[in-house]
Design a protein around this motif. Sequence first.
Motif, PDB file in Angstrom:
ATOM      1  N   ARG A  34      39.573  59.244 -14.426  1.00  0.00           N
ATOM      2  CA  ARG A  34      38.451  58.253 -14.010  1.00  0.00           C
ATOM      3  C   ARG A  34      38.877  57.347 -12.862  1.00  0.00           C
ATOM      4  N   ALA A  40      37.389  57.479  -9.199  1.00  0.00           N
ATOM      5  CA  ALA A  40      36.963  56.304  -8.315  1.00  0.00           C
ATOM      6  C   ALA A  40      37.447  55.928  -7.139  1.00  0.00           C
ATOM      7  N   ASP A  87      35.342  55.947  -3.902  1.00  0.00           N
ATOM      8  CA  ASP A  87      35.462  54.795  -2.798  1.00  0.00           C
ATOM      9  C   ASP A  87      35.894  54.934  -1.361  1.00  0.00           C
ATOM     10  N   SER A 106      29.810  60.470 -17.123  1.00  0.00           N
ATOM     11  CA  SER A 106      30.174  60.230 -16.054  1.00  0.00           C
ATOM     12  C   SER A 106      29.872  61.203 -14.823  1.00  0.00           C
ATOM     13  N   PHE A 140      27.516  60.866 -11.692  1.00  0.00           N
ATOM     14  CA  PHE A 140      28.391  60.923 -10.327  1.00  0.00           C
ATOM     15  C   PHE A 140      27.379  61.969  -9.223  1.00  0.00           C
TER      16      PHE A 140
END
Length: 158
Positions: free
Chosen positions: A12, A16, A20, A48, A52
């Motif tokens: 995770r 991320a 980003d 998740s 996404f």
Amino acid sequence: MQSHADYGTIYRGWIAMEVDSGNVDAARFLFLEWRSQCGGKDGGFWCSYITFESRHGGALRARAVAEAAVAACPEDPAVHAKYAKTELRLDRKDSAFAALARALAVFAGDPVAQEWLVDEVRGYRDALRRQGFAGRLRACCRRFVRPSRARHGYERLH
């Protein structure tokens, strides 16, 4: 030795960071790696991954992941709800309610899960409706508000 929960935390965070930095392809690769490490039976992973793909992959990818998620975790009501909500978000109401009907059939012996599923999907549908209406209302009101004063929310043009 690490547990599957540790893999989830690591992946995770790593995903991320990739998202980003704008590296969507690397993030997608990490989802596939996470799936292979954890066996694909983690409903949180699938939710998740669906989110996404909804944001970065488009309708076809999001739908394909949602279908794979339901196949991998048929006993997880959150995965079923995420699938139905994804279809709503893609403005496919008939598909969303068909997904909900299939989920309700899966949980026929669990009235608590059925109630939660209905509330979750209905609440999401209602939120999308409010969001759509509120967005149109704000756009309409902006036409009548001076741009220099718009941030204060008052003073109409004459």
